[in-house]
Enzyme design. Structure first.
Site, PDB file in Angstrom:
ATOM      1  N   SER A  52      -4.821 -51.503  -1.346  1.00 57.04           N
ATOM      2  CA  SER A  52      -4.657 -50.101  -1.734  1.00 57.04           C
ATOM      3  C   SER A  52      -3.769 -49.345  -0.759  1.00 57.04           C
ATOM      4  CB  SER A  52      -6.018 -49.407  -1.805  1.00 57.04           C
ATOM      5  OG  SER A  52      -6.920 -50.145  -2.604  1.00 57.04           O
TER       6      SER A  52
HETATM    7  N1  SAH Z   1     -10.204 -53.485  -1.105  1.00 60.10           N
HETATM    8  C1  SAH Z   1      -9.093 -54.412  -1.120  1.00 60.10           C
HETATM    9  C2  SAH Z   1      -8.138 -54.222  -2.275  1.00 60.10           C
HETATM   10  C3  SAH Z   1      -8.806 -54.420  -3.589  1.00 60.10           C
HETATM   11  S1  SAH Z   1      -7.783 -54.988  -4.902  1.00 60.10           S
HETATM   12  C4  SAH Z   1      -8.364 -54.392   0.216  1.00 60.10           C
HETATM   13  O1  SAH Z   1      -8.717 -53.586   1.091  1.00 60.10           O
HETATM   14  O2  SAH Z   1      -7.459 -55.216   0.401  1.00 60.10           O
HETATM   15  C5  SAH Z   1      -9.072 -55.285  -6.055  1.00 60.10           C
HETATM   16  C6  SAH Z   1      -9.817 -56.577  -5.842  1.00 60.10           C
HETATM   17  O3  SAH Z   1     -10.932 -56.567  -6.720  1.00 60.10           O
HETATM   18  C7  SAH Z   1      -9.018 -57.813  -6.200  1.00 60.10           C
HETATM   19  O4  SAH Z   1      -8.976 -58.664  -5.098  1.00 60.10           O
HETATM   20  C8  SAH Z   1      -9.789 -58.420  -7.365  1.00 60.10           C
HETATM   21  O5  SAH Z   1      -9.778 -59.841  -7.361  1.00 60.10           O
HETATM   22  C9  SAH Z   1     -11.177 -57.898  -7.113  1.00 60.10           C
HETATM   23  N2  SAH Z   1     -12.084 -57.853  -8.263  1.00 60.10           N
HETATM   24  C10 SAH Z   1     -11.816 -57.544  -9.564  1.00 60.10           C
HETATM   25  N3  SAH Z   1     -12.934 -57.608 -10.292  1.00 60.10           N
HETATM   26  C11 SAH Z   1     -13.956 -57.973  -9.451  1.00 60.10           C
HETATM   27  C12 SAH Z   1     -15.358 -58.205  -9.598  1.00 60.10           C
HETATM   28  N4  SAH Z   1     -15.980 -58.092 -10.780  1.00 60.10           N
HETATM   29  N5  SAH Z   1     -16.067 -58.544  -8.500  1.00 60.10           N
HETATM   30  C13 SAH Z   1     -15.466 -58.672  -7.287  1.00 60.10           C
HETATM   31  N6  SAH Z   1     -14.152 -58.477  -7.085  1.00 60.10           N
HETATM   32  C14 SAH Z   1     -13.402 -58.125  -8.148  1.00 60.10           C
END
Ligand code: SAH
Length: 210
Positions: A52
């Protein structure tokens, strides 16, 4: 980054500003994006996912009002950057990632950087992580169509949840307070996250919902 992208946009919480200053964002981005690590935008991290934008990480961290000793659940580990910020603020962090490769590399990265008190769990975060519930803080870093009910159940009384809710293109950041069985919601910034995919969110191939 902290002065121009975060403080000047109205983030005043000194502890969060310090966390954003101290956690080395360049350690969390892929080598190809090293020169852009401190830019004012999300960056690709592989597997079609993104880390993000710095401002949104700060805004979510402020809204969650993290206190030292809080137990925090993050859904969507990605690189582990937001988890590292929550840990820097003094929370014990459980962070759930559905993609096994991302979970493993975040686990390795956080260990290499010496972060303590962060557990990376590979699984569907829309189910929460009941083993460590309840949580004083829940931060969801992927876009949900609705607030997944298990996350509301696992939020402690007095707890705060920050979650982007909307369609696949646009969401509003929601701040949810829970007191006893009462829940109050406040709308924060509009935002754009990658989809939350799982049992209580979007299906695996969500294009038919566009
Ligand atoms: N917080 C992260 C960025 C998040 S991007 C950082 O600081 O780098 C969103 C992430 O959510 C992705 O890696 C994706 O694989 C994950 N995601 C999507 N659906 C999900 C779920 N149901 N449970 C866990 N992770 C999930």
């Amino acid at each position: 980054m902290v002065e121009y992208q975060i403080r000047r946009r109205g983030i005043r919480d000194e502890k969060v500003l310090e966390a954003m200053f101290q956690v080395p964002r360049h350690e969390f981005v892929p080598p190809a994006y090293l020169a852009s690590a401190y830019d004012d935008r999300p960056l690709p991290i592989g597997e079609s996912e993104t880390i993000s934008q710095p401002y949104i990480v700060a805004a979510m961290s402020v809204a969650a009002r993290v206190q030292p000793g809080d137990k925090a659940l993050e859904v969507g580990t990605g690189t582990g950057y937001q988890a590292a910020i929550l840990a820097y603020l003094g929370a014990t962090v459980y962070t759930v990632e559905r993609n096994p490769q991302l979970a493993e590399s975040a686990r390795d990265r956080l260990a290499r950087l010496g972060y303590k008190g962060i557990e990376v769990i590979c699984g569907d975060g829309t189910e929460g992580y009941s083993a460590a519930a309840p949580y004083q803080v829940i931060v969801v870093t992927a876009a949900a169509p609705v607030v997944p009910p298990p996350l509301l159940d696992q939020l402690d009384s007095g707890g705060r949840m920050v979650i982007p809710v909307g369609d696949l293109l646009h969401q509003d950041l929601q701040l949810i307070f829970k007191r006893g069985s009462e829940v109050a919601t406040r709308l924060l910034d509009p935002c754009q996250f990658v989809p939350l995919i799982g049992k209580h969110a979007w299906p695996e191939k969500p294009d038919r919902f566009w």
